[in-house]
Design an enzyme around this catalytic site. Sequence first.
Site, PDB file in Angstrom:
ATOM      1  N   THR A 174       0.853  -1.186   0.000  1.00  0.00           N
ATOM      2  CA  THR A 174       0.000   0.000   0.000  1.00  0.00           C
ATOM      3  C   THR A 174       0.887   1.234   0.000  1.00  0.00           C
ATOM      4  O   THR A 174       1.998   1.210   0.514  1.00  0.00           O
ATOM      5  CB  THR A 174      -0.866   0.046   1.263  1.00  0.00           C
ATOM      6  N   GLU A 322      -5.852  -3.548  -0.283  1.00  0.00           N
ATOM      7  CA  GLU A 322      -6.289  -4.569   0.672  1.00  0.00           C
ATOM      8  C   GLU A 322      -7.522  -5.349   0.217  1.00  0.00           C
ATOM      9  O   GLU A 322      -7.907  -6.326   0.848  1.00  0.00           O
ATOM     10  CB  GLU A 322      -6.603  -3.911   2.032  1.00  0.00           C
ATOM     11  N   LYS A 430     -14.837  17.719  11.716  1.00  0.00           N
ATOM     12  CA  LYS A 430     -15.907  17.575  12.712  1.00  0.00           C
ATOM     13  C   LYS A 430     -16.304  18.939  13.251  1.00  0.00           C
ATOM     14  O   LYS A 430     -15.566  19.547  14.005  1.00  0.00           O
ATOM     15  CB  LYS A 430     -15.462  16.639  13.834  1.00  0.00           C
ATOM     16  N   TRP A 435     -20.363  15.857  10.810  1.00  0.00           N
ATOM     17  CA  TRP A 435     -19.213  15.647   9.942  1.00  0.00           C
ATOM     18  C   TRP A 435     -19.340  16.410   8.627  1.00  0.00           C
ATOM     19  O   TRP A 435     -20.374  16.348   7.965  1.00  0.00           O
ATOM     20  CB  TRP A 435     -19.051  14.153   9.616  1.00  0.00           C
TER      21      TRP A 435
END
Lengths: 535, 535
Positions: A174, A322, A430, A435
Site C-alpha cells: 500500500t 487490501e 468535525k 461531519w
Amino acid sequence: MIGGMQDWKLRITHLIDYAAREHGPREIVTRWADGRIDRTNWAGVALEAKKLSQALVKLGCKTGDRIGTIAMNHHRHLSAWYGAIGFGGVIHTINVRLFDEDLTYIINHAEDKVILYDAQFQPLIDRLRPHLKTVEHYICFDRDDGYPALLAPEDGDYEWADGDERDPCMLCYTSGTTGHPKGVLYQHRSHMLHALTEVGPAGFDLSCQAALLPIVPMFHAASWGLPFAGAAAGVKFVFSATNEAPVLHQLMLDEGITHSAGVPTVWLAMFQHLDAQIAAGKEAGLGKLRLVTIGGTAAPRMMIERLMKQGIRVGHAWGMTETSPIGTMGSPTWNWDDLTLDEQIEIVAKQGRVPFGVELRVVDDNGNALPRDGTSSGSLHVRGPWVIKRYFKAEADATGEDQWFDTGDVAVIHPDGTMQITDRAKDVIKSGGEWISSAELENAAVGTPGVALAAAIGVYHPKWDERPILLAVKSPGASVTEADVMDYLASRVAKWWLPDEIHFVDSLPQTGTGKVQKAELRKSYRDYQLKSLAQ
Amino acid sequence: MIGGMQDWKLRITHLIDYAAREHGPREIVTRWADGRIDRTNWAGVALEAKKLSQALVKLGCKTGDRIGTIAMNHHRHLSAWYGAIGFGGVIHTINVRLFDEDLTYIINHAEDKVILYDAQFQPLIDRLRPHLKTVEHYICFDRDDGYPALLAPEDGDYEWADGDERDPCMLCYTSGTTGHPKGVLYQHRSHMLHALTEVGPAGFDLSCQAALLPIVPMFHAASWGLPFAGAAAGVKFVFSATNEAPVLHQLMLDEGITHSAGVPTVWLAMFQHLDAQIAAGKEAGLGKLRLVTIGGTAAPRMMIERLMKQGIRVGHAWGMTETSPIGTMGSPTWNWDDLTLDEQIEIVAKQGRVPFGVELRVVDDNGNALPRDGTSSGSLHVRGPWVIKRYFKAEADATGEDQWFDTGDVAVIHPDGTMQITDRAKDVIKSGGEWISSAELENAAVGTPGVALAAAIGVYHPKWDERPILLAVKSPGASVTEADVMDYLASRVAKWWLPDEIHFVDSLPQTGTGKVQKAELRKSYRDYQLKSLAQ
C-alpha cells in the site's frame, strides 16, 4: 457421502493455460515508449511465462520466493506475472512512483530475490542497489542481454508447480500517506475468485470480443486484477508503456479498443487532448470504446457526464490494495432504461455496489452498524474472499470481529446497496458534532473555473471544535478569486459546510503517487487562528 | 508465509444471502398453470428458504439428508432449493417425466426423507407412495395444508448450517436410454464455480438488468444452474408452471423478458404459435428478448436463424447432468462483427466453446488424443471443477486417467476450440471403416417438409459392416414420399451417407423424456436384410 465432483484447484496457472489453449491467437499488443509496437498473443505470452519459470528455477528460485518488478505495462511484464507465479513464486509489483526510501524499505521487507525492470528505470536501480539486501539478480526487460537472453536457452516445456490454492501468488504494498508501506499477500484462490467476478457484465464485462487497454499501471493495486480477468475471458490486451493522452487516444483508434480502465487524472488529460483535437479540426472520437472503468479516487461528475454523453458506459469502482482491489463497481441498475441521463449520472457518480462475494457495512464510533439509508455516515467496513486478513509479516490480523476490515473511508450506503464514499476517516472535518466531508468540499471546489487543485482541512474553532478552510491552487494564468470559489460552492454544498476561509497557494504537498498529504497540511495549520476569531 | 486473505467458503448459502441483501426487492414472478400470477422477490424467497430450513430441522432432517422435489418451475420450488441446502441438506430434483418404475428406483436409491410436490402430481405420488421406502414426509407446495402450513410457524430467524465447501448440496439423476438412472452429487463448491462462470458475458450474460424466464424445468439437469447464477447476478426471475407457447409468449411481453433458456422443442412450439399470431394479425414479436440459450439437444439451424434474424443472440450450449451441466456455450467470436449473418449462424449451429474451467479433448478408439482440426472425429472427453468424479453410491470413479470423463458423445473440435457434436458414440453408424453421424442424418431429414421425426440406424452389410437406414414419421396429413426425403438429403449430406432405405413408420419408441430409443430400434432391426442384398 460417496460420489461427487472432480478435484480442481483454484490455481492462477489455470488462467494462462486456458487463455493459451482456447484464445491462443488473440492478440497482445505493446506500444513501447519510443513508439515501437510489438505484437504477440496469449499463446506467446504463455510460452514466455513457461520459459521464465524454467529460468527462475535455474537461478535458484524456490517456492514462495518473491520476484519483484519495476516496470510499466507491456507484454513481457504480463508474461513475468505468470512466469513468477508459475514456478511457485510470488510476483511483487513495485510502485515506481514512490520515493527511494520507500522503495528500499519495500524491497528489503519483501526480500525480493530477483528484480525485473525496464531500462528507463536503470538510474533508479543504480540508486537503490547499494541498499537492497536480498536481491541476487537484476534483469532488464528491454535490453537484449536481459530478459530475452535469460529466456533464450529455455524451451518452455515446463509443467507449472503444483501447490495449495491458498498459497501466495502476489505481493503488493500500500502507498499510505503515513507510516511504512504495508504488504498485501494475495493467494491463488483469492485472485481467482476476484478475476471470475470481474468478468461479469456488472463488472468489467469481459469476453473475447473485448479489446482492453488498461491505463492503470501493472504496479498499481494488482492492476485492478485485469491481467487475470483478461485471461479468463481471452481478451485482446493493448498495453502502453506511457500514459500520454495523444498516445492512448491513437491506440484506442488504431487497435479498436472497446474497454479501458484508469484513474481520473488520465481521463482529464484525455479530455484536454480531445479538446485540442477538436480545436485543430482533427479526430476527437473515441472509436469503439464502450466501457470505461474509473477508480483509484472519486471521478468528478463532469468526467462521467462527458463520457456518458458520448455513449460510453462508465463504471465507477471503489477498492484498495487490501481488497484485491475490487470492493464495489458501478453498473446499470435494474431500472436503468427508465432513468434520465441525469439520473443515470447521479448513480454512476457514487461508488457502485458490491459484486457477489463482498460485504459492506458502515459503523458509528462505537462500532454499531448503521442503517443503509443513504444518510447515516460512518466508518466503512468490508469483508469477503479477496479482502485482506493479515498484512505480510504482521503479527496480528488486520481485521476485527467477524473478519470486518476497517477501510479508513467514511461512507454512506443507500437503500439499494449503492455505496458512496464521503471522506477518508482521518480527513473528515468535525464541526459542531456533525461531519463535513473534506473530499466533497474539494470535489465541488475544483469545479470552479480556474481552480486546478483544492484541499479542505479542519482548523481549531472554540465553539464548533473544527471549521473548514480551503487551500486552492489556480490553473496556470487563471484569475479566479476567493469570492468566485465561495459563490460556486454556495449552491453546491450545505451552508454550514462553506469554508470559513479560502487561501490560494502555489502548490500542495503530495505523496509519490500524487495524493495530497493532508497530514502535512494539518500539521502546518495546527495552530492556525481563523481571522473571524482574531481580536 | 505469514499474511494473506480472508476465510470464505464457497457455500451456496452465500448466493441467497447476497441476492436478499443486495437485490432484495428484485422481483420473482410465478405464473401458475391456472393463470394466477404470484409476485415475491429475492428477500421473500430468502425468508421462505430460512423458514423451510427451520421446518425441515424440526421434522428431524439431518446434515446430508436428501429432500426430493416433484415440481414444476415456481418461486416456492426456488425457495425449497435454498431451504433444503440451507440446513445442510441435499436438494434432489426429480424428473417428473420419467416412468413410474424409474421414479421409484430413483427415490429409493436417493433415500429421500421428504418429498415436496405440486398438487398436479398427487396421482403420481399416490401411485409411487406404496413403493417408496425412505420417505417420511410428503408436502404439497400448492395446497394450504402443505408448504404454507409447514412454514407458517417459523420466523425465518435462522443461521444457515456451516460445513465444508465440498459438502454435497444437490442430487440429480441422469435419464440414460439404457440401464438404471445414475445419481450425480453436486457440491457447494462445484455449483458455486459453475454459477460464477455462467454469469459472464460469454455465458448467460446475467446482471440485475436481466429478466430471466427459464423454460428449462427445475427438475432437468439442475435447471442448467440458473437458480444459482441468477442469485449471483440478482436477476428478475419469471417462472411458468406450464410450457405452453401462448403462455410463455404472453409472459415474455408482459414481464419484459430479456433472457430465456430451453430445449429446442419449446422454440419449435413458440414458432408455431408466432406463425398463428401472424396469420391472425396479432402480436408476434418477442418484446425485449435479447439472449436465448438453447441446449439439451442440438438446435436445428433454421431455429437459430429465425431467432437471430429477429436480432436475438442465440447461445447454443452443450452439457449433461454429469457436467452440472455447462460443458460448452456458444458466444460471439472475437471477430463477430466482421462476419456475415450466415457465417455467424454457422458458428452458433455448433456447440460452442468451453468457459474457463472446462477442458475438452476428442480421442480415437485407442485413447489417443486427436488434433483440434475440425475434421478428426472421436469420443468426447471432458474434465473440470464441475465435472463428475463418481456417481452417487458408485464403487469406482466415473473418470479415466487424469480425471477425463467420457461423455459418450462423438465430436470434432475446431482449431478455435469450437466443439461440434457429431453423434452419440453408441448411435454412430460405422460404414467401411468410416463413421456416419446418425444425428446429422436425422437433423437433415427432419428438414424435409412433411417429416415430423426421424431416426437413422445402422443395419448389417456384408461389405461395409453397416449401412444406414432411415425411419421417419410423417407430420399429420403430410404426403411426403421416400423420394422426397432422399432428394432433400442429397444436397445436404455426403453421398455415401445417404441411407440405403427410407421407411415411413407410424411412431418411434421414446423414453419418458422424449428421446428416441435407438437401442430398441437397433434390437428390432438386428436381423434386417437390406433389399439390395435380397437374392
